[in-house]
Structures are given as C-alpha cells and as structure tokens.
Write a protein that holds these residues in place. Structure first.
Motif, PDB file in Angstrom:
ATOM      1  N   ILE A 308     -19.507  -2.079  38.581  1.00 26.31           N
ATOM      2  CA  ILE A 308     -20.508  -3.226  38.884  1.00 26.31           C
ATOM      3  C   ILE A 308     -21.654  -2.991  37.819  1.00 26.31           C
ATOM      4  CG2 ILE A 308     -22.021  -4.540  40.316  1.00 26.31           C
ATOM      5  CD1 ILE A 308     -19.128  -4.682  40.833  1.00 26.31           C
ATOM      6  N   GLU A 309     -22.064  -3.733  37.045  1.00 25.78           N
ATOM      7  CA  GLU A 309     -22.907  -3.665  36.046  1.00 25.78           C
ATOM      8  C   GLU A 309     -24.311  -4.711  35.940  1.00 25.78           C
ATOM      9  OE1 GLU A 309     -21.925  -1.395  32.029  1.00 25.78           O
ATOM     10  OE2 GLU A 309     -20.195  -2.761  32.311  1.00 25.78           O
ATOM     11  N   GLY A 310     -23.674  -5.702  36.519  1.00 27.81           N
ATOM     12  CA  GLY A 310     -24.603  -6.849  36.716  1.00 27.81           C
ATOM     13  C   GLY A 310     -25.241  -7.093  38.112  1.00 27.81           C
ATOM     14  N   THR A 311     -25.508  -8.366  38.244  1.00 23.76           N
ATOM     15  CA  THR A 311     -26.020  -8.863  39.712  1.00 23.76           C
ATOM     16  C   THR A 311     -25.140  -9.460  40.530  1.00 23.76           C
ATOM     17  OG1 THR A 311     -28.041  -9.284  38.860  1.00 23.76           O
ATOM     18  CG2 THR A 311     -27.677 -10.213  40.631  1.00 23.76           C
ATOM     19  N   VAL A 312     -24.950  -9.108  41.843  1.00 23.22           N
ATOM     20  CA  VAL A 312     -24.061  -9.631  42.742  1.00 23.22           C
ATOM     21  C   VAL A 312     -24.824  -9.943  44.090  1.00 23.22           C
ATOM     22  CG1 VAL A 312     -21.784  -9.353  44.062  1.00 23.22           C
ATOM     23  CG2 VAL A 312     -22.086  -8.245  41.835  1.00 23.22           C
ATOM     24  N   GLU A 313     -24.725 -11.056  44.537  1.00 23.53           N
ATOM     25  CA  GLU A 313     -25.542 -11.578  45.814  1.00 23.53           C
ATOM     26  C   GLU A 313     -24.566 -12.362  46.465  1.00 23.53           C
ATOM     27  OE1 GLU A 313     -29.142 -13.037  44.803  1.00 23.53           O
ATOM     28  OE2 GLU A 313     -30.059 -11.424  43.740  1.00 23.53           O
ATOM     29  N   ASP A 314     -24.553 -12.286  47.876  1.00 19.62           N
ATOM     30  CA  ASP A 314     -23.975 -13.098  48.696  1.00 19.62           C
ATOM     31  C   ASP A 314     -22.454 -13.497  48.436  1.00 19.62           C
ATOM     32  OD1 ASP A 314     -26.389 -13.196  50.294  1.00 19.62           O
ATOM     33  OD2 ASP A 314     -27.206 -14.588  48.835  1.00 19.62           O
ATOM     34  N   SER A 315     -21.695 -12.352  48.144  1.00 25.51           N
ATOM     35  CA  SER A 315     -20.552 -12.559  47.393  1.00 25.51           C
ATOM     36  C   SER A 315     -19.351 -11.592  48.090  1.00 25.51           C
ATOM     37  CB  SER A 315     -20.505 -12.475  46.073  1.00 25.51           C
ATOM     38  OG  SER A 315     -21.251 -13.348  45.433  1.00 25.51           O
ATOM     39  N   ASN A 331     -22.662 -16.091  45.644  1.00 24.87           N
ATOM     40  CA  ASN A 331     -21.903 -17.018  46.642  1.00 24.87           C
ATOM     41  C   ASN A 331     -20.700 -17.302  45.994  1.00 24.87           C
ATOM     42  OD1 ASN A 331     -24.075 -17.853  48.729  1.00 24.87           O
ATOM     43  ND2 ASN A 331     -25.238 -18.329  46.764  1.00 24.87           N
ATOM     44  N   CYS A 332     -20.040 -16.101  45.689  1.00 27.86           N
ATOM     45  CA  CYS A 332     -18.405 -16.084  45.136  1.00 27.86           C
ATOM     46  C   CYS A 332     -17.502 -15.203  45.739  1.00 27.86           C
ATOM     47  CB  CYS A 332     -18.694 -15.727  43.753  1.00 27.86           C
ATOM     48  SG  CYS A 332     -19.443 -16.814  42.647  1.00 27.86           S
ATOM     49  N   MET A 333     -16.520 -15.638  45.518  1.00 33.05           N
ATOM     50  CA  MET A 333     -15.142 -14.718  46.113  1.00 33.05           C
ATOM     51  C   MET A 333     -14.356 -14.421  44.562  1.00 33.05           C
ATOM     52  SD  MET A 333     -13.519 -16.574  49.260  1.00 33.05           S
ATOM     53  CE  MET A 333     -11.943 -15.386  49.124  1.00 33.05           C
ATOM     54  N   ILE A 334     -14.469 -12.985  44.442  1.00 37.56           N
ATOM     55  CA  ILE A 334     -13.777 -12.653  43.125  1.00 37.56           C
ATOM     56  C   ILE A 334     -12.706 -11.762  43.495  1.00 37.56           C
ATOM     57  CG2 ILE A 334     -14.417 -11.471  40.773  1.00 37.56           C
ATOM     58  CD1 ILE A 334     -15.822 -13.837  41.256  1.00 37.56           C
ATOM     59  N   MET A 335     -11.471 -12.161  43.199  1.00 39.93           N
ATOM     60  CA  MET A 335     -10.149 -11.482  43.700  1.00 39.93           C
ATOM     61  C   MET A 335      -9.859 -10.338  42.709  1.00 39.93           C
ATOM     62  SD  MET A 335      -8.147 -14.251  45.831  1.00 39.93           S
ATOM     63  CE  MET A 335      -8.662 -15.601  46.544  1.00 39.93           C
ATOM     64  N   GLN A 336      -8.707  -9.507  43.037  1.00 38.81           N
ATOM     65  CA  GLN A 336      -8.507  -8.197  42.637  1.00 38.81           C
ATOM     66  C   GLN A 336      -8.310  -8.508  40.979  1.00 38.81           C
ATOM     67  OE1 GLN A 336      -5.182  -6.176  44.616  1.00 38.81           O
ATOM     68  NE2 GLN A 336      -4.357  -5.742  42.613  1.00 38.81           N
ATOM     69  N   GLY A 337      -8.768  -7.439  40.259  1.00 38.26           N
ATOM     70  CA  GLY A 337      -8.431  -7.443  38.833  1.00 38.26           C
ATOM     71  C   GLY A 337      -9.074  -8.421  37.952  1.00 38.26           C
ATOM     72  N   SER A 338     -10.248  -9.072  38.414  1.00 46.43           N
ATOM     73  CA  SER A 338     -10.867 -10.050  37.654  1.00 46.43           C
ATOM     74  C   SER A 338     -11.808  -9.214  36.703  1.00 46.43           C
ATOM     75  CB  SER A 338     -11.426 -11.218  38.676  1.00 46.43           C
ATOM     76  OG  SER A 338     -10.468 -12.103  39.089  1.00 46.43           O
ATOM     77  N   LYS A 339     -12.282 -10.129  35.585  1.00 46.08           N
ATOM     78  CA  LYS A 339     -13.123  -9.481  35.011  1.00 46.08           C
ATOM     79  C   LYS A 339     -14.203 -10.688  34.673  1.00 46.08           C
ATOM     80  CE  LYS A 339     -10.131  -6.071  32.655  1.00 46.08           C
ATOM     81  NZ  LYS A 339      -9.077  -6.127  33.852  1.00 46.08           N
ATOM     82  N   GLY A 341     -17.378 -11.354  32.268  1.00 49.63           N
ATOM     83  CA  GLY A 341     -18.063 -10.780  30.900  1.00 49.63           C
ATOM     84  C   GLY A 341     -19.751 -10.778  30.951  1.00 49.63           C
ATOM     85  N   GLU A 342     -20.272 -10.111  30.001  1.00 49.80           N
ATOM     86  CA  GLU A 342     -21.634  -9.831  29.672  1.00 49.80           C
ATOM     87  C   GLU A 342     -22.445 -11.108  29.649  1.00 49.80           C
ATOM     88  OE1 GLU A 342     -24.762  -7.587  26.814  1.00 49.80           O
ATOM     89  OE2 GLU A 342     -22.647  -6.915  26.787  1.00 49.80           O
ATOM     90  N   GLY A 343     -23.117 -11.277  30.471  1.00 49.77           N
ATOM     91  CA  GLY A 343     -24.194 -12.490  30.509  1.00 49.77           C
ATOM     92  C   GLY A 343     -23.622 -13.743  31.080  1.00 49.77           C
ATOM     93  N   ALA A 344     -22.491 -13.640  31.727  1.00 51.79           N
ATOM     94  CA  ALA A 344     -21.854 -14.702  32.569  1.00 51.79           C
ATOM     95  C   ALA A 344     -22.517 -15.015  33.983  1.00 51.79           C
ATOM     96  CB  ALA A 344     -20.219 -14.754  32.827  1.00 51.79           C
ATOM     97  N   ILE A 345     -22.651 -16.409  34.149  1.00 51.08           N
ATOM     98  CA  ILE A 345     -23.327 -16.631  35.576  1.00 51.08           C
ATOM     99  C   ILE A 345     -22.377 -17.675  36.115  1.00 51.08           C
ATOM    100  CG2 ILE A 345     -24.989 -18.092  36.490  1.00 51.08           C
ATOM    101  CD1 ILE A 345     -26.629 -17.734  34.021  1.00 51.08           C
ATOM    102  N   LEU A 346     -22.155 -17.075  37.538  1.00 51.36           N
ATOM    103  CA  LEU A 346     -21.162 -17.576  38.621  1.00 51.36           C
ATOM    104  C   LEU A 346     -21.908 -18.077  39.932  1.00 51.36           C
ATOM    105  CD1 LEU A 346     -19.205 -16.124  36.320  1.00 51.36           C
ATOM    106  CD2 LEU A 346     -17.591 -15.969  38.325  1.00 51.36           C
ATOM    107  N   GLU A 347     -21.751 -19.073  40.255  1.00 50.92           N
ATOM    108  CA  GLU A 347     -22.315 -19.613  41.561  1.00 50.92           C
ATOM    109  C   GLU A 347     -21.231 -20.447  42.110  1.00 50.92           C
ATOM    110  OE1 GLU A 347     -26.105 -21.506  41.299  1.00 50.92           O
ATOM    111  OE2 GLU A 347     -27.002 -19.710  39.898  1.00 50.92           O
ATOM    112  N   TYR A 348     -21.060 -20.182  43.422  1.00 55.15           N
ATOM    113  CA  TYR A 348     -20.109 -20.879  44.316  1.00 55.15           C
ATOM    114  C   TYR A 348     -18.726 -21.073  43.823  1.00 55.15           C
ATOM    115  CZ  TYR A 348     -23.771 -21.900  47.449  1.00 55.15           C
ATOM    116  OH  TYR A 348     -24.974 -21.716  48.520  1.00 55.15           O
ATOM    117  N   CYS A 349     -18.143 -19.865  43.298  1.00 54.33           N
ATOM    118  CA  CYS A 349     -16.817 -19.955  42.715  1.00 54.33           C
ATOM    119  C   CYS A 349     -15.902 -18.962  43.593  1.00 54.33           C
ATOM    120  CB  CYS A 349     -16.863 -19.186  41.247  1.00 54.33           C
ATOM    121  SG  CYS A 349     -17.957 -20.203  40.316  1.00 54.33           S
ATOM    122  N   ILE A 350     -14.525 -19.444  43.309  1.00 53.36           N
ATOM    123  CA  ILE A 350     -13.317 -18.522  43.891  1.00 53.36           C
ATOM    124  C   ILE A 350     -12.588 -18.130  42.738  1.00 53.36           C
ATOM    125  CG2 ILE A 350     -11.555 -18.109  45.307  1.00 53.36           C
ATOM    126  CD1 ILE A 350     -12.640 -20.306  47.353  1.00 53.36           C
TER     127      ILE A 350
END
Length: 381
Positions: A308-315, A331-339, A341-350
C-alpha cells in the motif's frame, strides 16, 4: 448409529443472477468475504463446531471453485471415510432438466444415498445466501425440547429489510413458538414494524427427511432439499428457533457490498466473528501487508501480502493487492491479486480477482450504482 449424530445438506443452488458478473464462474457460496473468507466458511464452521462429520453439497452448476477452497475438508475437521467426509454433487440444474426429460436417474437418488450412508440420526439443511454464525448444537437442543417434526430458523429484522425483497418468506409464529403460517414478506400485516425472516435452515430427524423425499417421489415433486421442506411445511408441526446474531442476505450486488462494508463496523464485526464460535477458513500463509511511508489508511481492512503506497479509506482489501503511489481507493472492495496504478481514483467499486487498473484511471460509482469489474480485466481508460 451414534446417538444424536447429525449430517448436513448444503444447497448451493440459489439463483445467482443478481450477483453477476461476480458469479459467472462461482456459486454464491464461493464469494469472497471480509478480506479473507468465503461465504461457505460460515456454513462449514457451524458444521464443524457441531461435530458433524458427513456433509452433502448439492451445487447448481460447476463446483470447481468450491472444490478448490474446501479440498478434503480437513480444515473444518470433517472426516473422510465410509460414512464421513464432504460429498459433492454438482450440475444439479442440468440433472433436473435431464430427469424431467427421462434422461437421468431418480431426482432424489443422491440425497437418499448420502443420508443413508451418513448413518446419522438428524439432518440439518442449509442454503448459502444467508450469512450467519449459527450454533447447530443449540438448534438441536431446542428441537429436542419441542414437539415438532421440523425446526425452522428465523431472524427478527426491521420491515425495511424487505423493501427490495418482497418475495422473501417470513414466519407467523404462535405464543408457543410454533409456526402458524409461512408467507411472502409483501403479504405481511402492514402494521408490523419487525418480521421473522425465514433463514432457509431446517433441522429434523433423518427419517422425517426421507419421508418428505418419499412423498415428493410419489407426488412427482422435484425440488432442492430446502425448497422441498418449504413445500411441505404447512402439513407438519413446525417448531421455530430464533437466531439473534449478525445476519446478511446475500441476494444481490448491493447486498453483498453492504454486508462486506458492515464488517468495518466494530459491533457488527464482533457479532459475526467474536461470538461463542470462531469462523474457520483455509489458511494461506503470507507476508504481512506493507505500508509505504506515504501511505494513508483510514477505517480499512487488509489481508496479507499487500503493498500500500496510496490512500485507502472505508474499504476492504484482499490478499496480494498492490495500490500504487498517489492512488486513492474509497468505499471499495478490491479482491485478491488486483493492482491499482499510480494516481488512479476508485470510489464505490468492486474489483474481482486479478483486476488491473492503469495509472490515472478514474472509476467512480455511488452507493446505489456500484462499479463492478469482473476478474482478470485490465482497465486503462
């Protein structure tokens, strides 16, 4: 026959349409949960704590993901042997069609063979979409004190629980805790604020289960074991058992997401995991998650092996996930082995397993409109 011995039938046959694409290649029971578990772990843990040694799994389609997870069943101390072990019966939907067309053996042949081979005195029948930590020994003791043919489990929930589930079954119960009627939620009296949700779990003597099967054969009724019991409930004396722990009904993508997110709430997490029974799962040893100097984490759950190098909240972050510098995950669920990338923004994702999100990509859903990415996909724009 061992006195008061129990066998278990697990019906992994629920309609999974509303959970696609997460169920394209797995049944509901195989869905990952709370960063390191599968939904089936809760059924198998209840079975293990009840010292049940013979389990029959009836799977709607392919059982590959189930087989990969449970292996021999030794993690849950379910013995293999002449009468014990986990016995799997896959492609139940296909077999039902074949039997209807006269191209397959007796619809209930596997059920009868499993029950008789188990040499058990009692049977517990469970589905897989109800997430709960049930004490089966307590259910049996309750069953033995009541004069009922079958015991059905229920959970008292707010009426709002049924707003998107009008066809779910609810129990109407008399003062002595016996079932009066089993009705659709939409038909319940309007003045009731709380209703007794049918948990699709049943306990009875083995000979009673075999009696139901025999009746079904004579009357040409072909249903999965849980639906078969429900079909005949009005014709028997049914005792009821109230379950008071945490419960979730995993019948849609939003329901699945919300149940996972509730595990970030201490009281709900404790209710499910820190009761009288621990939850058992397959052990996967790995390195601890690494948090880089610039990482920012708030109210999140992580499995092992992540970077973990970036920001993770409520996930909820599952095993071996990489979240690059300046990436934001909320507000995400990130399952096994996912990557990510730098500067990506994810909200309310599975994100299902092994998803790659390229640098600078933005994926924004809402609580009512989640972004769901199926496994092995690469998102670059």
């Amino acid at each position: 026959m061992k006195m008061n011995s129990i066998c278990a039938i697990l019906n992994l046959t629920e309609d999974e349409t509303a959970l696609k694409p997460l169920t394209h290649a797995r049944p509901i029971a195989s869905l990952p949960f709370a960063s390191r578990y599968r939904l089936i772990d809760f059924n198998l843990s209840s079975i293990s704590h009840a010292e049940i040694k013979s389990v029959g799994m009836f799977i709607a389609g392919s059982g590959r993901s189930i087989y990969d997870h449970i292996r021999s069943g030794s993690i849950w101390d379910i013995e293999s042997g002449l009468a014990g072990g986990i016995f799997t019966y896959s492609q139940q939907m296909l077999k039902a069609v074949q039997e209807k067309n006269g191209d397959a053996p007796d619809f209930y042949q596997n059920h009868k063979e499993f029950i008789e081979r188990s040499k058990a005195e009692y049977v517990v029948v469970m589905g897989s979409k109800i997430l709960a930590n049930v004490d089966i020994k307590a259910v049996m003791q309750h069953h033995l004190t009541k004069e009922g043919d079958i015991t059905v489990l229920y959970k008292t929930v707010p009426k709002a629980f049924f707003e998107m589930r009008p066809q779910e079954k609810v129990l109407q119960i008399d003062r002595d805790e016996y079932l009066l009627h089993l009705i659709d939620a939409e038909d319940a009296p309007a003045d009731l604020e709380r209703l007794a949700l049918d948990m699709n779990m049943y306990f009875m003597r083995v000979d009673k289960m075999l009696e139901l099967i025999q009746r079904a054969e004579l009357e040409d009724v072909q249903l999965d074991a849980d639906k078969l019991i429900e079909h005949y409930l009005p014709e028997y004396q049914i005792s009821t058992y109230e379950y008071t722990g945490y419960l979730a009904d995993i019948d849609s993508i939003p329901a699945y997401f919300n149940a996972n997110m509730e595990m970030l709430e201490k009281n709900k997490f404790s209710s499910l995991f820190h009761g009288s029974q621990n939850v058992i799962t397959k052990v996967k040893n790995g390195a601890p998650t690494y948090y880089a100097k610039g990482a920012h984490v708030k109210n999140a759950q992580f499995a092992t092996g992540c970077v973990i190098e970036g920001t993770v909240e409520d996930s909820l972050i599952f095993r071996k996930v990489n979240i690059a510098k300046d990436a934001e995950v909320r507000n995400c669920m990130i399952m096994q082995g996912s990557k990510i990338g730098e500067g990506a923004i994810l909200e309310y994702c599975i994100l299902d397993k092994n998803v790659t999100v390229g640098p600078g990509v933005t994926l924004k859903g809402t609580k009512d409109n989640l972004v769901v990415i199926e496994k092995n996909k690469t998102i670059t724009v």
